[in-house]
Motif scaffolding. Structure first.
Motif, mmCIF file in Angstrom:
data_model
loop_
_atom_site.group_PDB
_atom_site.id
_atom_site.type_symbol
_atom_site.label_atom_id
_atom_site.label_comp_id
_atom_site.label_asym_id
_atom_site.label_seq_id
_atom_site.Cartn_x
_atom_site.Cartn_y
_atom_site.Cartn_z
ATOM 1 N N GLY A 127 15.242 13.550 24.923
ATOM 2 C CA GLY A 127 16.270 13.501 23.883
ATOM 3 C C GLY A 127 15.664 13.230 22.523
ATOM 4 N N ALA A 128 14.694 12.314 22.482
ATOM 5 C CA ALA A 128 14.006 12.029 21.225
ATOM 6 C C ALA A 128 13.165 13.220 20.779
ATOM 7 C CB ALA A 128 13.144 10.787 21.374
ATOM 8 N N ARG A 129 12.489 13.869 21.734
ATOM 9 C CA ARG A 129 11.719 15.070 21.380
ATOM 10 C C ARG A 129 12.619 16.157 20.799
ATOM 11 N NH1 ARG A 129 9.506 13.940 26.782
ATOM 12 N NH2 ARG A 129 7.499 12.893 26.505
ATOM 13 N N LEU A 130 13.804 16.283 21.363
ATOM 14 C CA LEU A 130 14.751 17.280 20.877
ATOM 15 C C LEU A 130 15.200 16.965 19.463
ATOM 16 C CD1 LEU A 130 16.610 19.704 21.220
ATOM 17 C CD2 LEU A 130 18.169 18.250 22.531
ATOM 18 N N MET A 131 15.534 15.687 19.198
ATOM 19 C CA MET A 131 15.961 15.313 17.854
ATOM 20 C C MET A 131 14.827 15.489 16.841
ATOM 21 S SD MET A 131 19.164 14.632 17.994
ATOM 22 C CE MET A 131 19.322 15.855 19.317
ATOM 23 N N GLU A 132 13.600 15.178 17.253
ATOM 24 C CA GLU A 132 12.460 15.387 16.353
ATOM 25 C C GLU A 132 12.307 16.866 16.006
ATOM 26 O OE1 GLU A 132 10.854 13.278 14.736
ATOM 27 O OE2 GLU A 132 10.712 11.393 15.837
ATOM 28 N N ALA A 133 12.497 17.736 17.007
ATOM 29 C CA ALA A 133 12.396 19.174 16.747
ATOM 30 C C ALA A 133 13.490 19.625 15.788
ATOM 31 C CB ALA A 133 12.480 19.950 18.057
ATOM 32 N N CYS A 134 14.709 19.100 15.985
ATOM 33 C CA CYS A 134 15.822 19.463 15.103
ATOM 34 C C CYS A 134 15.564 18.997 13.675
ATOM 35 C CB CYS A 134 17.121 18.848 15.622
ATOM 36 S SG CYS A 134 17.750 19.561 17.160
ATOM 37 N N ILE A 135 15.038 17.788 13.532
ATOM 38 C CA ILE A 135 14.759 17.250 12.202
ATOM 39 C C ILE A 135 13.652 18.042 11.513
ATOM 40 C CG2 ILE A 135 13.828 15.240 10.976
ATOM 41 C CD1 ILE A 135 15.195 13.510 13.189
ATOM 42 N N ALA A 136 12.625 18.425 12.282
ATOM 43 C CA ALA A 136 11.438 19.035 11.690
ATOM 44 C C ALA A 136 11.612 20.503 11.342
ATOM 45 C CB ALA A 136 10.249 18.878 12.642
ATOM 46 N N THR A 137 12.467 21.225 12.075
ATOM 47 C CA THR A 137 12.546 22.667 11.867
ATOM 48 C C THR A 137 13.081 23.016 10.484
ATOM 49 O OG1 THR A 137 13.414 24.755 12.731
ATOM 50 C CG2 THR A 137 14.868 22.843 12.861
ATOM 51 N N ASP A 138 12.548 24.104 9.952
ATOM 52 C CA ASP A 138 13.066 24.601 8.670
ATOM 53 C C ASP A 138 13.979 25.806 8.869
ATOM 54 O OD1 ASP A 138 11.205 26.483 9.415
ATOM 55 O OD2 ASP A 138 9.963 26.294 7.615
ATOM 56 N N ALA A 139 14.405 26.024 10.129
ATOM 57 C CA ALA A 139 15.300 27.148 10.406
ATOM 58 C C ALA A 139 16.622 26.953 9.680
ATOM 59 C CB ALA A 139 15.538 27.265 11.907
ATOM 60 N N PRO A 140 17.070 27.940 8.937
ATOM 61 C CA PRO A 140 18.329 27.808 8.198
ATOM 62 C C PRO A 140 19.535 28.181 9.046
ATOM 63 C CG PRO A 140 17.325 29.912 7.698
ATOM 64 C CD PRO A 140 16.390 29.209 8.653
ATOM 65 N N GLY A 141 20.725 27.974 8.487
ATOM 66 C CA GLY A 141 21.952 28.444 9.115
ATOM 67 C C GLY A 141 22.398 27.580 10.277
ATOM 68 N N PHE A 142 23.157 28.203 11.181
ATOM 69 C CA PHE A 142 23.767 27.495 12.308
ATOM 70 C C PHE A 142 23.090 27.896 13.611
ATOM 71 C CE2 PHE A 142 26.870 27.398 15.790
ATOM 72 C CZ PHE A 142 27.262 26.081 15.738
ATOM 73 N N ARG A 143 22.819 26.904 14.466
ATOM 74 C CA ARG A 143 22.203 27.171 15.754
ATOM 75 C C ARG A 143 22.876 26.348 16.842
ATOM 76 N NH1 ARG A 143 16.519 29.060 16.091
ATOM 77 N NH2 ARG A 143 16.092 30.089 14.100
ATOM 78 N N LEU A 144 22.959 26.933 18.025
ATOM 79 C CA LEU A 144 23.377 26.223 19.230
ATOM 80 C C LEU A 144 22.181 26.133 20.161
ATOM 81 C CD1 LEU A 144 26.831 27.899 19.931
ATOM 82 C CD2 LEU A 144 26.476 25.431 19.754
ATOM 83 N N ILE A 145 21.924 24.934 20.690
ATOM 84 C CA ILE A 145 20.849 24.774 21.655
ATOM 85 C C ILE A 145 21.330 23.853 22.774
ATOM 86 C CG2 ILE A 145 19.034 25.130 19.940
ATOM 87 C CD1 ILE A 145 18.557 22.182 19.856
ATOM 88 N N TRP A 146 20.690 23.968 23.928
ATOM 89 C CA TRP A 146 21.010 23.098 25.046
ATOM 90 C C TRP A 146 20.221 21.803 24.959
ATOM 91 C CZ3 TRP A 146 24.901 22.906 28.149
ATOM 92 C CH2 TRP A 146 25.592 24.078 28.509
ATOM 93 N N GLY A 147 20.880 20.695 25.272
ATOM 94 C CA GLY A 147 20.223 19.406 25.346
ATOM 95 C C GLY A 147 19.979 19.023 26.795
ATOM 96 N N ILE A 148 18.909 19.560 27.384
ATOM 97 C CA ILE A 148 18.531 19.246 28.762
ATOM 98 C C ILE A 148 17.016 19.110 28.825
ATOM 99 C CG2 ILE A 148 20.503 20.406 29.846
ATOM 100 C CD1 ILE A 148 18.516 22.724 30.493
ATOM 101 N N SER A 149 16.539 18.485 29.900
ATOM 102 C CA SER A 149 15.110 18.398 30.146
ATOM 103 C C SER A 149 14.631 19.644 30.893
ATOM 104 C CB SER A 149 14.798 17.131 30.937
ATOM 105 O OG SER A 149 14.940 15.979 30.125
ATOM 106 N N ARG A 150 13.333 19.674 31.188
ATOM 107 C CA ARG A 150 12.751 20.832 31.883
ATOM 108 C C ARG A 150 12.952 20.658 33.397
ATOM 109 N NH1 ARG A 150 9.886 24.687 29.575
ATOM 110 N NH2 ARG A 150 9.327 23.437 27.751
ATOM 111 N N ASN A 151 14.221 20.624 33.783
ATOM 112 C CA ASN A 151 14.584 20.342 35.164
ATOM 113 C C ASN A 151 14.344 21.558 36.051
ATOM 114 O OD1 ASN A 151 15.624 17.820 34.258
ATOM 115 N ND2 ASN A 151 17.524 18.864 33.649
ATOM 116 N N THR A 152 13.760 21.319 37.219
ATOM 117 C CA THR A 152 13.504 22.402 38.174
ATOM 118 C C THR A 152 14.791 23.144 38.515
ATOM 119 O OG1 THR A 152 11.595 21.259 39.117
ATOM 120 C CG2 THR A 152 12.678 22.916 40.499
ATOM 121 N N ARG A 153 15.895 22.423 38.646
ATOM 122 C CA ARG A 153 17.154 23.034 39.083
ATOM 123 C C ARG A 153 18.076 23.400 37.915
ATOM 124 N NH1 ARG A 153 18.068 20.900 44.983
ATOM 125 N NH2 ARG A 153 16.186 19.658 45.281
#
Length: 269
Positions: A186-212
């Motif tokens: 969750g923290a890695r995800l928030m860091e990626a969101c904060i750091a990216t310079d991608a503009p506009g609107f994006r939808l992403i999933w908040g999950i880990s790299r779960n096998t299932r």
């Protein structure tokens, strides 16, 4: 000095996130309706996400907002619309007025709860899958996403709406083997969101790299999210009495799980 505003900072997710986002050269500004006790590198603000003046003041000198505040469970239509949709509008409008260029919104798997695993294309359910809310709470999350798109399109804000799976210390039951978002990821995800310079609107999933998992990680990876944890580490203690049928069991086959069957508008315990 980078300053990040976290709304709903006293809640469960905010409590998990705060120590993991602490960095030299960064200040976390914590906003909640209850008083928080700020630690080193933190600032406490008591206020409501529905108070535009308070939110605008809280946005002063802020680089990005992580908006977690609002109603986190099923409730009446008035409650979820006021706290989630109107509250998110207020946060976005405050960001616009204060010149904050980036807002991360906490959406939910319940915005797409009636999508099922047996209809998922190769690569997983896309993060921008069409809304199929499972509850009034899920409906309000669709409204949150729409508000984010409005402010991205009309005012040029960079808005990332995260459809969160199950953000807890450990997976909450067998369904969590697919939906879990670990605290560290969750923290890695928030860091990626904060750091990216991608503009506009994006939808992403908040999950880990779960096998299932059956949810796409591609959209998160596109902005630098690289999850490390896997709920499969907990499978041995969660699965008893034989392997469950993930397609036949509605609890496991739908994005919203058992929420697809609750009575609308009743608080869930």
């Amino acid at each position: 000095m980078q300053r990040i505003l976290i709304t709903g900072a006293a809640g469960g997710v905010g409590t998990l996130l705060r120590p993991r986002l602490a960095r030299p050269g960064r200040v976390l500004r914590l906003l909640d309706v209850v008083e928080t006790t700020p630690g080193p590198g933190e600032e406490g603000v008591t206020g409501s996400v529905n108070d535009l003046d308070a939110m605008t003041a809280a946005c002063h000198d802020v680089d990005a907002i992580i908006h977690l505040g609002g109603q986190s469970r099923e409730n009446t239509i008035d409650d979820v619309l006021e706290l989630n949709v109107a509250g998110t509008y207020t946060v976005l409008e405050a960001a616009r007025r204060a010149g904050v260029g980036k807002v991360v919104l906490a959406s939910s798997n319940h915005a797409v709860g009636f999508h099922s695993r047996d209809e998922v294309p190769e690569g997983g359910l896309p993060a921008d899958a069409s809304p199929r809310p499972d509850t009034l709470y899920g409906l309000s999350k669709v409204g949150i996403e729409a508000a984010g798109r409005l402010f991205a399109d009309r005012y040029g804000l960079a808005v990332i709406a995260v459809r969160i799976g199950s953000w807890f210390e450990t997976p909450p039951g067998v369904r969590g083997l697919a939906t879990w978002l670990s605290p560290d990821d969750g923290a890695r995800l928030m860091e990626a969101c904060i750091a990216t310079d991608a503009p506009g609107f994006r939808l992403i999933w908040g999950i880990s790299r779960n096998t299932r998992r059956w949810f796409s990680l591609a959209e998160g990876e596109a902005i630098g999210y690289d999850p490390k944890d896997d709920a499969e580490a907990f499978a041995g203690e969660l699965i008893t009495g034989g392997e469950p049928d993930f397609l036949a069991d509605p609890e496991l086959n739908r994005a919203g799980g058992g929420w697809c069957e609750v009575e609308l508008g009743l608080p869930m315990t």
